[in-house]
Design a protein around this motif. Structure first.
Motif, PDB file in Angstrom:
ATOM      1  N   ASN A 167       0.812  -1.221   0.000  1.00  0.00           N
ATOM      2  CA  ASN A 167       0.000   0.000   0.000  1.00  0.00           C
ATOM      3  C   ASN A 167       0.843   1.268   0.000  1.00  0.00           C
ATOM      4  O   ASN A 167       0.486   2.257   0.659  1.00  0.00           O
ATOM      5  CB  ASN A 167      -0.956   0.038   1.201  1.00  0.00           C
ATOM      6  CG  ASN A 167      -1.831  -1.181   1.329  1.00  0.00           C
ATOM      7  OD1 ASN A 167      -2.417  -1.427   2.383  1.00  0.00           O
ATOM      8  ND2 ASN A 167      -1.946  -1.970   0.268  1.00  0.00           N
ATOM      9  N   THR A 168       1.964   1.253  -0.716  1.00  0.00           N
ATOM     10  CA  THR A 168       2.792   2.446  -0.796  1.00  0.00           C
ATOM     11  C   THR A 168       3.096   2.765  -2.268  1.00  0.00           C
ATOM     12  O   THR A 168       3.168   1.866  -3.103  1.00  0.00           O
ATOM     13  CB  THR A 168       4.123   2.283  -0.043  1.00  0.00           C
ATOM     14  OG1 THR A 168       4.858   1.197  -0.623  1.00  0.00           O
ATOM     15  CG2 THR A 168       3.899   2.013   1.423  1.00  0.00           C
ATOM     16  N   VAL A 169       3.287   4.051  -2.531  1.00  0.00           N
ATOM     17  CA  VAL A 169       3.652   4.499  -3.867  1.00  0.00           C
ATOM     18  C   VAL A 169       4.560   5.713  -3.731  1.00  0.00           C
ATOM     19  O   VAL A 169       4.435   6.487  -2.769  1.00  0.00           O
ATOM     20  CB  VAL A 169       2.393   4.826  -4.703  1.00  0.00           C
ATOM     21  CG1 VAL A 169       1.651   6.034  -4.137  1.00  0.00           C
ATOM     22  CG2 VAL A 169       2.738   5.045  -6.164  1.00  0.00           C
ATOM     23  N   HIS A 170       5.502   5.836  -4.667  1.00  0.00           N
ATOM     24  CA  HIS A 170       6.463   6.931  -4.632  1.00  0.00           C
ATOM     25  C   HIS A 170       6.460   7.632  -5.983  1.00  0.00           C
ATOM     26  O   HIS A 170       6.143   7.026  -7.013  1.00  0.00           O
ATOM     27  CB  HIS A 170       7.861   6.403  -4.337  1.00  0.00           C
ATOM     28  CG  HIS A 170       7.928   5.465  -3.184  1.00  0.00           C
ATOM     29  ND1 HIS A 170       7.888   5.887  -1.875  1.00  0.00           N
ATOM     30  CD2 HIS A 170       8.002   4.103  -3.142  1.00  0.00           C
ATOM     31  CE1 HIS A 170       7.953   4.839  -1.076  1.00  0.00           C
ATOM     32  NE2 HIS A 170       8.010   3.744  -1.810  1.00  0.00           N
ATOM     33  N   LEU A 171       6.867   8.886  -5.966  1.00  0.00           N
ATOM     34  CA  LEU A 171       7.012   9.645  -7.199  1.00  0.00           C
ATOM     35  C   LEU A 171       8.344  10.380  -7.145  1.00  0.00           C
ATOM     36  O   LEU A 171       8.502  11.311  -6.352  1.00  0.00           O
ATOM     37  CB  LEU A 171       5.860  10.638  -7.372  1.00  0.00           C
ATOM     38  CG  LEU A 171       5.854  11.399  -8.705  1.00  0.00           C
ATOM     39  CD1 LEU A 171       5.549  10.442  -9.861  1.00  0.00           C
ATOM     40  CD2 LEU A 171       4.834  12.541  -8.672  1.00  0.00           C
ATOM     41  N   GLN A 172       9.277   9.938  -7.962  1.00  0.00           N
ATOM     42  CA  GLN A 172      10.563  10.611  -8.081  1.00  0.00           C
ATOM     43  C   GLN A 172      10.438  11.680  -9.153  1.00  0.00           C
ATOM     44  O   GLN A 172      10.115  11.368 -10.304  1.00  0.00           O
ATOM     45  CB  GLN A 172      11.659   9.615  -8.455  1.00  0.00           C
ATOM     46  CG  GLN A 172      13.035  10.240  -8.628  1.00  0.00           C
ATOM     47  CD  GLN A 172      13.594  10.800  -7.337  1.00  0.00           C
ATOM     48  OE1 GLN A 172      13.489  10.186  -6.286  1.00  0.00           O
ATOM     49  NE2 GLN A 172      14.177  11.996  -7.417  1.00  0.00           N
ATOM     50  N   MET A 173      10.677  12.913  -8.764  1.00  0.00           N
ATOM     51  CA  MET A 173      10.519  14.044  -9.677  1.00  0.00           C
ATOM     52  C   MET A 173      11.877  14.699  -9.896  1.00  0.00           C
ATOM     53  O   MET A 173      12.465  15.240  -8.955  1.00  0.00           O
ATOM     54  CB  MET A 173       9.520  15.050  -9.106  1.00  0.00           C
ATOM     55  CG  MET A 173       8.167  14.446  -8.754  1.00  0.00           C
ATOM     56  SD  MET A 173       6.949  15.666  -8.223  1.00  0.00           S
ATOM     57  CE  MET A 173       7.688  16.220  -6.678  1.00  0.00           C
ATOM     58  N   ASN A 174      12.355  14.630 -11.117  1.00  0.00           N
ATOM     59  CA  ASN A 174      13.633  15.226 -11.487  1.00  0.00           C
ATOM     60  C   ASN A 174      13.419  16.354 -12.481  1.00  0.00           C
ATOM     61  O   ASN A 174      12.357  16.460 -13.102  1.00  0.00           O
ATOM     62  CB  ASN A 174      14.556  14.167 -12.099  1.00  0.00           C
ATOM     63  CG  ASN A 174      14.887  13.043 -11.144  1.00  0.00           C
ATOM     64  OD1 ASN A 174      14.972  13.236  -9.934  1.00  0.00           O
ATOM     65  ND2 ASN A 174      15.074  11.847 -11.688  1.00  0.00           N
ATOM     66  N   SER A 175      14.438  17.174 -12.639  1.00  0.00           N
ATOM     67  CA  SER A 175      14.382  18.287 -13.601  1.00  0.00           C
ATOM     68  C   SER A 175      13.097  19.094 -13.424  1.00  0.00           C
ATOM     69  O   SER A 175      12.396  19.411 -14.394  1.00  0.00           O
ATOM     70  CB  SER A 175      14.475  17.754 -15.036  1.00  0.00           C
ATOM     71  OG  SER A 175      15.662  17.014 -15.226  1.00  0.00           O
ATOM     72  N   LEU A 176      12.818  19.442 -12.193  1.00  0.00           N
ATOM     73  CA  LEU A 176      11.570  20.145 -11.897  1.00  0.00           C
ATOM     74  C   LEU A 176      11.543  21.525 -12.531  1.00  0.00           C
ATOM     75  O   LEU A 176      12.574  22.204 -12.651  1.00  0.00           O
ATOM     76  CB  LEU A 176      11.371  20.251 -10.393  1.00  0.00           C
ATOM     77  CG  LEU A 176      10.870  18.959  -9.739  1.00  0.00           C
ATOM     78  CD1 LEU A 176      11.160  18.953  -8.247  1.00  0.00           C
ATOM     79  CD2 LEU A 176       9.393  18.780 -10.005  1.00  0.00           C
ATOM     80  N   LYS A 177      10.340  21.921 -12.934  1.00  0.00           N
ATOM     81  CA  LYS A 177      10.113  23.202 -13.586  1.00  0.00           C
ATOM     82  C   LYS A 177       9.112  24.018 -12.765  1.00  0.00           C
ATOM     83  O   LYS A 177       8.301  23.438 -12.027  1.00  0.00           O
ATOM     84  CB  LYS A 177       9.534  22.990 -14.984  1.00  0.00           C
ATOM     85  CG  LYS A 177      10.365  22.109 -15.891  1.00  0.00           C
ATOM     86  CD  LYS A 177       9.658  21.863 -17.216  1.00  0.00           C
ATOM     87  CE  LYS A 177      10.460  20.951 -18.124  1.00  0.00           C
ATOM     88  NZ  LYS A 177       9.764  20.716 -19.420  1.00  0.00           N
ATOM     89  N   PRO A 178       9.146  25.337 -12.886  1.00  0.00           N
ATOM     90  CA  PRO A 178       8.163  26.146 -12.147  1.00  0.00           C
ATOM     91  C   PRO A 178       6.726  25.722 -12.430  1.00  0.00           C
ATOM     92  O   PRO A 178       5.875  25.792 -11.526  1.00  0.00           O
ATOM     93  CB  PRO A 178       8.445  27.564 -12.652  1.00  0.00           C
ATOM     94  CG  PRO A 178       9.900  27.553 -12.990  1.00  0.00           C
ATOM     95  CD  PRO A 178      10.150  26.188 -13.560  1.00  0.00           C
TER      96      PRO A 178
END
Length: 116
Positions: free
Chosen positions: A76-87
């Motif tokens: 029951n877990t989920v992750h979101l890796q966010m790279n190169s983030l933009k405004p």
């Protein structure tokens, strides 16, 4: 009552990275999918990424190649890796859990702010 607990939001400069996590407060069976949605001020809530219990993933075109969803659906877990983030990624990010019965649950949301 099931609660989805999100963590990992915050403030980051453009080009930086953040990792969001979501976990259910109690053990749930019969999960079809988990995913992340986001809502910017004045905008509708939109799908960011999702993953099914079979491991199939789906991404919004705007995040393909930059974000990666992963999860241990049975845990029951989920992750979101966010790279190169933009405004333009600035929004409140919500975790969503969907059961095979079509019941669904939402997290309370976590703020992600990307400065230029």
């Amino acid at each position: 009552q099931v609660q989805l607990v999100e963590s990992g939001g915050g403030l980051v400069q453009a080009g930086g990275s953040l990792r969001l996590s979501c976990a259910a407060s109690t053990r749930i069976i019969g999960i079809y999918a988990m995913g992340w949605y986001r809502q910017a001020p004045g905008e509708q809530r939109e799908l960011v990424a999702s993953i099914t219990s079979g491991g199939r993933t789906n991404y919004a075109d705007s995040v393909k190649g930059r974000f990666t969803i992963s999860g241990e659906i049975n845990e029951n877990t989920v992750h979101l890796q966010m790279n190169s983030l933009k405004p333009e990624d600035t929004a409140v990010y919500y975790c969503k859990l969907t059961l095979w019965s079509a019941n669904l649950y939402w997290g309370q949301g976590t703020q992600v702010t990307v400065s230029s």
